[in-house]
Scaffold this motif. Structure first.
Motif, PDB file in Angstrom:
ATOM      1  N   GLY A  67       0.799  -1.218   0.000  1.00 15.74           N
ATOM      2  CA  GLY A  67       0.000   0.000   0.000  1.00 15.74           C
ATOM      3  C   GLY A  67       0.832   1.269   0.000  1.00 15.74           C
ATOM      4  O   GLY A  67       0.353   2.331   0.362  1.00 15.74           O
ATOM      5  N   VAL A  68       2.087   1.172  -0.433  1.00 15.34           N
ATOM      6  CA  VAL A  68       3.000   2.306  -0.458  1.00 15.34           C
ATOM      7  C   VAL A  68       3.101   2.823  -1.890  1.00 15.34           C
ATOM      8  O   VAL A  68       3.235   2.036  -2.820  1.00 15.34           O
ATOM      9  CB  VAL A  68       4.402   1.879   0.054  1.00 15.34           C
ATOM     10  CG1 VAL A  68       5.405   3.002  -0.071  1.00 15.34           C
ATOM     11  CG2 VAL A  68       4.309   1.378   1.474  1.00 15.34           C
ATOM     12  N   ARG A  69       3.042   4.132  -2.073  1.00 14.23           N
ATOM     13  CA  ARG A  69       3.171   4.769  -3.382  1.00 14.23           C
ATOM     14  C   ARG A  69       2.024   4.410  -4.322  1.00 14.23           C
ATOM     15  O   ARG A  69       2.203   4.319  -5.528  1.00 14.23           O
ATOM     16  CB  ARG A  69       4.495   4.412  -4.052  1.00 14.23           C
ATOM     17  CG  ARG A  69       5.697   5.048  -3.433  1.00 14.23           C
ATOM     18  CD  ARG A  69       5.689   6.520  -3.742  1.00 14.23           C
ATOM     19  NE  ARG A  69       6.963   7.134  -3.407  1.00 14.23           N
ATOM     20  CZ  ARG A  69       7.459   8.160  -4.051  1.00 14.23           C
ATOM     21  NH1 ARG A  69       6.814   8.706  -5.043  1.00 14.23           N
ATOM     22  NH2 ARG A  69       8.601   8.672  -3.673  1.00 14.23           N
ATOM     23  N   ASP A  70       0.836   4.236  -3.779  1.00  6.42           N
ATOM     24  CA  ASP A  70      -0.343   3.946  -4.596  1.00  6.42           C
ATOM     25  C   ASP A  70      -1.105   5.250  -4.801  1.00  6.42           C
ATOM     26  O   ASP A  70      -2.148   5.489  -4.225  1.00  6.42           O
ATOM     27  CB  ASP A  70      -1.218   2.901  -3.894  1.00  6.42           C
ATOM     28  CG  ASP A  70      -2.330   2.390  -4.774  1.00  6.42           C
ATOM     29  OD1 ASP A  70      -2.358   2.718  -5.969  1.00  6.42           O
ATOM     30  OD2 ASP A  70      -3.190   1.642  -4.251  1.00  6.42           O
ATOM     31  N   PHE A  71      -0.558   6.112  -5.649  1.00  5.12           N
ATOM     32  CA  PHE A  71      -1.106   7.455  -5.828  1.00  5.12           C
ATOM     33  C   PHE A  71      -2.514   7.455  -6.404  1.00  5.12           C
ATOM     34  O   PHE A  71      -3.284   8.360  -6.154  1.00  5.12           O
ATOM     35  CB  PHE A  71      -0.175   8.285  -6.710  1.00  5.12           C
ATOM     36  CG  PHE A  71       1.180   8.474  -6.104  1.00  5.12           C
ATOM     37  CD1 PHE A  71       1.335   9.097  -4.874  1.00  5.12           C
ATOM     38  CD2 PHE A  71       2.302   8.004  -6.755  1.00  5.12           C
ATOM     39  CE1 PHE A  71       2.585   9.270  -4.308  1.00  5.12           C
ATOM     40  CE2 PHE A  71       3.563   8.175  -6.198  1.00  5.12           C
ATOM     41  CZ  PHE A  71       3.699   8.809  -4.974  1.00  5.12           C
ATOM     42  N   ASP A  72      -2.850   6.451  -7.199  1.00 10.14           N
ATOM     43  CA  ASP A  72      -4.166   6.393  -7.823  1.00 10.14           C
ATOM     44  C   ASP A  72      -5.154   5.533  -7.044  1.00 10.14           C
ATOM     45  O   ASP A  72      -6.286   5.358  -7.489  1.00 10.14           O
ATOM     46  CB  ASP A  72      -4.048   5.840  -9.250  1.00 10.14           C
ATOM     47  CG  ASP A  72      -3.165   6.706 -10.131  1.00 10.14           C
ATOM     48  OD1 ASP A  72      -3.204   7.944  -9.965  1.00 10.14           O
ATOM     49  OD2 ASP A  72      -2.432   6.140 -10.951  1.00 10.14           O
ATOM     50  N   ALA A  73      -4.742   5.006  -5.915  1.00 10.00           N
ATOM     51  CA  ALA A  73      -5.600   4.127  -5.097  1.00 10.00           C
ATOM     52  C   ALA A  73      -6.180   2.989  -5.927  1.00 10.00           C
ATOM     53  O   ALA A  73      -7.360   2.683  -5.864  1.00 10.00           O
ATOM     54  CB  ALA A  73      -6.698   4.928  -4.403  1.00 10.00           C
ATOM     55  N   THR A  74      -5.321   2.355  -6.720  1.00 11.37           N
ATOM     56  CA  THR A  74      -5.794   1.274  -7.588  1.00 11.37           C
ATOM     57  C   THR A  74      -5.536  -0.114  -7.004  1.00 11.37           C
ATOM     58  O   THR A  74      -6.029  -1.089  -7.544  1.00 11.37           O
ATOM     59  CB  THR A  74      -5.113   1.354  -8.971  1.00 11.37           C
ATOM     60  OG1 THR A  74      -3.705   1.321  -8.797  1.00 11.37           O
ATOM     61  CG2 THR A  74      -5.504   2.618  -9.706  1.00 11.37           C
ATOM     62  N   TRP A  75      -4.771  -0.207  -5.927  1.00 10.04           N
ATOM     63  CA  TRP A  75      -4.422  -1.516  -5.366  1.00 10.04           C
ATOM     64  C   TRP A  75      -5.051  -1.713  -4.002  1.00 10.04           C
ATOM     65  O   TRP A  75      -5.167  -0.794  -3.207  1.00 10.04           O
ATOM     66  CB  TRP A  75      -2.910  -1.661  -5.223  1.00 10.04           C
ATOM     67  CG  TRP A  75      -2.201  -1.764  -6.529  1.00 10.04           C
ATOM     68  CD1 TRP A  75      -1.571  -0.757  -7.197  1.00 10.04           C
ATOM     69  CD2 TRP A  75      -2.057  -2.927  -7.326  1.00 10.04           C
ATOM     70  NE1 TRP A  75      -1.045  -1.221  -8.369  1.00 10.04           N
ATOM     71  CE2 TRP A  75      -1.324  -2.552  -8.477  1.00 10.04           C
ATOM     72  CE3 TRP A  75      -2.482  -4.244  -7.199  1.00 10.04           C
ATOM     73  CZ2 TRP A  75      -1.008  -3.454  -9.477  1.00 10.04           C
ATOM     74  CZ3 TRP A  75      -2.148  -5.140  -8.195  1.00 10.04           C
ATOM     75  CH2 TRP A  75      -1.421  -4.742  -9.313  1.00 10.04           C
ATOM     76  N   ARG A  76      -5.426  -2.929  -3.727  1.00 14.04           N
ATOM     77  CA  ARG A  76      -5.849  -3.345  -2.397  1.00 14.04           C
ATOM     78  C   ARG A  76      -4.689  -4.184  -1.859  1.00 14.04           C
ATOM     79  O   ARG A  76      -4.559  -5.360  -2.178  1.00 14.04           O
ATOM     80  CB  ARG A  76      -7.117  -4.189  -2.502  1.00 14.04           C
ATOM     81  CG  ARG A  76      -7.925  -4.198  -1.251  1.00 14.04           C
ATOM     82  CD  ARG A  76      -9.303  -4.802  -1.487  1.00 14.04           C
ATOM     83  NE  ARG A  76     -10.143  -3.859  -2.208  1.00 14.04           N
ATOM     84  CZ  ARG A  76     -11.083  -4.206  -3.070  1.00 14.04           C
ATOM     85  NH1 ARG A  76     -11.322  -5.454  -3.337  1.00 14.04           N
ATOM     86  NH2 ARG A  76     -11.807  -3.296  -3.673  1.00 14.04           N
ATOM     87  N   PRO A  77      -3.792  -3.581  -1.051  1.00 18.22           N
ATOM     88  CA  PRO A  77      -2.555  -4.267  -0.662  1.00 18.22           C
ATOM     89  C   PRO A  77      -2.810  -5.519   0.175  1.00 18.22           C
ATOM     90  O   PRO A  77      -3.747  -5.572   0.966  1.00 18.22           O
ATOM     91  CB  PRO A  77      -1.796  -3.215   0.143  1.00 18.22           C
ATOM     92  CG  PRO A  77      -2.821  -2.230   0.561  1.00 18.22           C
ATOM     93  CD  PRO A  77      -3.916  -2.261  -0.458  1.00 18.22           C
ATOM     94  N   VAL A  78      -1.943  -6.503  -0.026  1.00 17.34           N
ATOM     95  CA  VAL A  78      -2.097  -7.768   0.699  1.00 17.34           C
ATOM     96  C   VAL A  78      -1.388  -7.762   2.050  1.00 17.34           C
ATOM     97  O   VAL A  78      -1.638  -8.641   2.866  1.00 17.34           O
ATOM     98  CB  VAL A  78      -1.600  -8.973  -0.145  1.00 17.34           C
ATOM     99  CG1 VAL A  78      -2.447  -9.128  -1.394  1.00 17.34           C
ATOM    100  CG2 VAL A  78      -0.134  -8.842  -0.488  1.00 17.34           C
TER     101      VAL A  78
END
Length: 113
Positions: free
Chosen positions: A48-59
């Motif tokens: 969840g680091v450097r996800d500027f577009d909020a496109t990932w749901r980090p595991v």
């Protein structure tokens, strides 16, 4: 300013002072020794680091260190703790999550990547 991921790959093995039939986590290799490049999609997917577009749901976002982390890794983490974001540790108990990241689609549904 760039972002780097620092950490260790650990394995469970026998260590001094343990009974012969017990194991504990031990550092195997430091991530910088693997020559990992800055991969912001990878950082976002895993931590969840450097996800500027909020496109990932980090595991593995904000998990912290597992209670049985090796003393060596715990000591190194303490030197970074004052300046780094919360630890996101991927260990053997979550290894299956390393196989698939989840990317949020514009419609809000998830797609595997």
């Amino acid at each position: 300013m760039g972002t780097d991921i620092h950490g260790w790959i650990e394995c469970r093995t026998w260590r001094e002072a343990l009974p012969h039939d017990e194991t504990a986590w031990s550092p195997a290799i430091s991530l910088p020794l693997l020559g990992m490049p800055r991969d912001y999609d990878g950082f976002a997917c895993l931590f969840g680091v450097r996800d500027f577009d909020a496109t990932w749901r980090p595991v593995a976002a904000n998990r912290g260190l597992p209670p049985d982390t090796s003393p060596e890794v715990r000591e190194e983490h303490a030197t970074w703790a004052a300046t780094a974001p919360p630890a996101a540790m991927m260990n053997g108990r979550g290894a299956g999550e390393l196989r698939v990241g989840t990317r949020r689609s514009p419609s809000g549904t998830s797609a595997s990547r």
